[in-house]
Design a protein around this motif. Structure first.
Motif, PDB file in Angstrom:
ATOM      1  N   ASN A 296      43.446  27.704 -78.177  1.00  0.00           N
ATOM      2  CA  ASN A 296      42.930  27.354 -76.727  1.00  0.00           C
ATOM      3  C   ASN A 296      43.739  27.379 -75.639  1.00  0.00           C
ATOM      4  O   ASN A 296      44.742  26.406 -75.605  1.00  0.00           O
ATOM      5  N   GLN A 297      43.983  28.072 -74.728  1.00  0.00           N
ATOM      6  CA  GLN A 297      44.876  28.240 -73.861  1.00  0.00           C
ATOM      7  C   GLN A 297      44.614  27.528 -72.878  1.00  0.00           C
ATOM      8  O   GLN A 297      44.280  27.873 -71.564  1.00  0.00           O
ATOM      9  N   VAL A 298      44.720  26.296 -72.894  1.00  0.00           N
ATOM     10  CA  VAL A 298      44.500  25.157 -72.064  1.00  0.00           C
ATOM     11  C   VAL A 298      45.355  24.269 -71.861  1.00  0.00           C
ATOM     12  O   VAL A 298      46.229  23.944 -73.103  1.00  0.00           O
ATOM     13  N   THR A 299      45.650  23.439 -70.785  1.00  0.00           N
ATOM     14  CA  THR A 299      46.771  22.451 -70.765  1.00  0.00           C
ATOM     15  C   THR A 299      46.152  21.211 -70.322  1.00  0.00           C
ATOM     16  O   THR A 299      46.583  20.039 -70.634  1.00  0.00           O
ATOM     17  N   ARG A 300      44.987  21.367 -69.553  1.00  0.00           N
ATOM     18  CA  ARG A 300      44.259  19.881 -69.357  1.00  0.00           C
ATOM     19  C   ARG A 300      42.725  20.387 -68.825  1.00  0.00           C
ATOM     20  O   ARG A 300      42.588  21.665 -68.210  1.00  0.00           O
ATOM     21  N   ALA A 301      41.909  19.235 -68.959  1.00  0.00           N
ATOM     22  CA  ALA A 301      40.434  19.471 -68.470  1.00  0.00           C
ATOM     23  C   ALA A 301      40.568  18.840 -67.239  1.00  0.00           C
ATOM     24  O   ALA A 301      41.003  17.575 -67.245  1.00  0.00           O
ATOM     25  N   ILE A 302      39.975  19.309 -66.223  1.00  0.00           N
ATOM     26  CA  ILE A 302      39.831  18.646 -64.751  1.00  0.00           C
ATOM     27  C   ILE A 302      38.411  18.803 -64.282  1.00  0.00           C
ATOM     28  O   ILE A 302      37.738  19.910 -64.416  1.00  0.00           O
ATOM     29  N   SER A 303      38.036  17.765 -63.607  1.00  0.00           N
ATOM     30  CA  SER A 303      36.730  17.578 -62.904  1.00  0.00           C
ATOM     31  C   SER A 303      36.888  18.584 -61.486  1.00  0.00           C
ATOM     32  O   SER A 303      37.872  18.678 -61.044  1.00  0.00           O
ATOM     33  N   ILE A 304      35.798  18.940 -61.361  1.00  0.00           N
ATOM     34  CA  ILE A 304      35.718  19.769 -60.052  1.00  0.00           C
ATOM     35  C   ILE A 304      35.944  19.104 -58.892  1.00  0.00           C
ATOM     36  O   ILE A 304      36.612  19.504 -57.723  1.00  0.00           O
ATOM     37  N   VAL A 305      35.308  17.790 -58.790  1.00  0.00           N
ATOM     38  CA  VAL A 305      35.782  16.736 -57.592  1.00  0.00           C
ATOM     39  C   VAL A 305      37.075  16.495 -57.632  1.00  0.00           C
ATOM     40  O   VAL A 305      37.678  16.296 -56.625  1.00  0.00           O
ATOM     41  N   GLU A 306      37.798  16.178 -58.909  1.00  0.00           N
ATOM     42  CA  GLU A 306      39.185  15.936 -58.773  1.00  0.00           C
ATOM     43  C   GLU A 306      40.149  17.331 -58.283  1.00  0.00           C
ATOM     44  O   GLU A 306      40.883  16.988 -57.400  1.00  0.00           O
ATOM     45  N   ILE A 307      39.745  18.630 -58.505  1.00  0.00           N
ATOM     46  CA  ILE A 307      40.209  19.422 -58.046  1.00  0.00           C
ATOM     47  C   ILE A 307      40.251  19.778 -56.627  1.00  0.00           C
ATOM     48  O   ILE A 307      41.251  19.723 -55.905  1.00  0.00           O
ATOM     49  N   ALA A 308      39.070  19.330 -56.104  1.00  0.00           N
ATOM     50  CA  ALA A 308      38.697  19.280 -54.521  1.00  0.00           C
ATOM     51  C   ALA A 308      39.482  18.341 -53.639  1.00  0.00           C
ATOM     52  O   ALA A 308      40.234  18.368 -52.769  1.00  0.00           O
ATOM     53  N   GLU A 309      39.631  17.085 -54.464  1.00  0.00           N
ATOM     54  CA  GLU A 309      40.499  15.954 -53.971  1.00  0.00           C
ATOM     55  C   GLU A 309      42.064  16.308 -53.913  1.00  0.00           C
ATOM     56  O   GLU A 309      42.782  15.987 -53.238  1.00  0.00           O
ATOM     57  N   THR A 310      42.485  16.854 -54.956  1.00  0.00           N
ATOM     58  CA  THR A 310      43.838  17.151 -55.213  1.00  0.00           C
ATOM     59  C   THR A 310      44.232  18.265 -54.201  1.00  0.00           C
ATOM     60  O   THR A 310      45.218  18.195 -53.400  1.00  0.00           O
ATOM     61  N   ILE A 311      43.139  19.332 -53.839  1.00  0.00           N
ATOM     62  CA  ILE A 311      43.497  20.384 -52.897  1.00  0.00           C
ATOM     63  C   ILE A 311      43.597  19.718 -51.545  1.00  0.00           C
ATOM     64  O   ILE A 311      44.485  19.991 -50.539  1.00  0.00           O
ATOM     65  N   ALA A 312      42.488  18.646 -51.308  1.00  0.00           N
ATOM     66  CA  ALA A 312      42.739  18.132 -49.927  1.00  0.00           C
ATOM     67  C   ALA A 312      43.902  17.156 -49.786  1.00  0.00           C
ATOM     68  O   ALA A 312      44.819  17.268 -48.605  1.00  0.00           O
ATOM     69  N   ASP A 313      44.475  16.581 -50.870  1.00  0.00           N
ATOM     70  CA  ASP A 313      45.837  15.844 -50.733  1.00  0.00           C
ATOM     71  C   ASP A 313      47.064  16.789 -50.471  1.00  0.00           C
ATOM     72  O   ASP A 313      47.797  16.419 -49.461  1.00  0.00           O
TER      73      ASP A 313
END
Length: 388
Positions: A296-313
């Motif tokens: 499973n070529q994964v390093t972490r699971a992230i919510s879509i809201v967290e993605i958006a907020e991280t991008i805003a920050d």
């Protein structure tokens, strides 16, 4: 000794081929038919980053990195005669199969695109697997990038490959059932099943690398020269959620979260994805796992809201005023689903995550702010359009 990399003009295929070539004296043979460039053009979009021709890329690799072991063959893997000739002439000891039509939204446009996606993806894989058998190359290590999308979104934690099934007091290990949610993802479910069968019948050593949603613009090698950059798609059809959000931020648009956006999905940085594939490609027969192994070529699971907020920050560090807005979800999905997915085998392979999500977003903004004009010229592609 030859490492064959298919889909070598693509987003993951190119930097993977580059890393492999930079770490070995073996010949690295790149194969592609440039269809990805055509698909993106077909939907009226473009890569934000200029994509050099394959000849220019190879020349830049030699001039910048001192890599002189790369060569290229243009061809269509759905044509069996081409695949047989390719294998007969070059006799690869490893195949890294990264060639596919990779877009779920593209495969959902209409029946024509669904049929094309399934034929293109599955025919290429079958041709390669049968080609290895019929050309006496069954010792060749076959590495394919499938997708975590084969698992769907079950309510229980996802194992790395298979599970133990019990019935009437008896138990056995079984492959994870195909729970794909698009015509594209189902092609990778079929590929996974065909690889299991090829291993069982032909004894080909196989690594099924189930790639998560990949983000980022750079790897250690591509940073060295703009001609080595990989493509960056940001449209609705070929741009993954992180890439589309970042492009929206650069263009001054609000980040568009579909629905609640609380669902958690699996992610991996481009750097970490490339490292795993390179590790597998360069492993010798004594080091790689025997038989068929699923990663499973994964390093972490992230919510879509967290993605958006991280991008805003992170965007604020680049003087971008990023708003987050919620829109009605056009997709049939649980907007609160909390995915859990095992990744111990892949984590061991790469020696732990090399790039955090925040660092990946910083990389993206470093790149995209140079190409804001290209994004703004295609900002109508952020949302689905009407295609024939």
């Amino acid at each position: 000794m030859t490492v064959l990399v298919t889909g070598a003009d693509g987003y993951i295929g190119w930097p993977t081929a580059l890393r492999i070539a930079n770490r070995t004296d073996d010949r690295v043979l790149l194969v592609d038919n440039f269809a990805r460039r055509e698909w993106v053009e077909e939907v009226g979009a473009t890569s934000a980053t200029p994509v050099a021709s394959i000849d220019e890329r190879i020349r830049a690799a030699e001039e910048t990195l001192g890599v002189s072991n790369m060569s290229f063959v243009e061809g269509d893997l759905t044509e069996r005669a081409f695949v047989d000739e390719l294998l007969q002439v070059h006799e690869p000891h490893t195949v890294v199969h990264a060639a596919a039509q990779p877009s779920a939204p593209y495969s959902q446009i209409n029946g024509e695109r669904a049929n094309y996606t399934q034929h293109n993806n599955m025919q290429a894989t079958r041709n390669l697997l049968w080609g290895l058998e019929e050309n006496d190359l069954t010792d060749t290590h076959f590495v394919e990038t499938t997708t975590t999308g084969v698992y769907g979104a079950p309510e229980f934690p996802i194992p790395e490959g298979g599970a133990t099934m019990e019935n009437q007091g008896e138990a056995d290990d079984v492959p994870f059932p195909a729970m794909a949610g698009s015509w594209y993802h189902l092609t990778k479910s079929h590929d996974a099943a065909n690889m299991r069968l090829a291993h069982k019948q032909f004894d080909i050593p196989i690594s099924d690398v189930r790639t998560a949603i990949t983000y980022g613009t750079e790897t250690a090698e591509t940073r060295e020269d703009d001609r080595l950059k990989t493509r960056f798609d940001f449209d609705y059809y070929f741009g993954t959620v992180t890439h589309r959000f970042c492009a929206q931020a650069v263009a001054g648009y609000p980040v568009t979260v579909y629905g609640k956006g609380e669902q958690r999905k699996p992610f991996v940085s481009l750097e970490d994805a490339v490292e795993g594939l390179a590790q597998l490609a360069l492993s010798d027969a004594d080091d790689r796992p025997e038989g068929l192994t699923v990663y499973n070529q994964v390093t972490r699971a992230i919510s879509i809201v967290e993605i958006a907020e991280t991008i805003a920050d992170v965007g604020s560090e680049f003087e971008l005023d990023v708003a987050v807005e919620h829109f009605e979800n056009p997709r049939d999905e649980d907007e609160t689903h909390k995915m859990e997915i095992a990744n111990e085998r892949y984590d061991d392979l790469i020696g732990g995550q090399a790039q955090s999500f925040e660092e990946g977003v910083e990389d993206i903004f470093e790149t995209l702010t140079r190409y804001a004009d290209t994004i703004e010229a295609h900002e109508d592609r952020f949302l689905p359009g009407v295609l024939e």
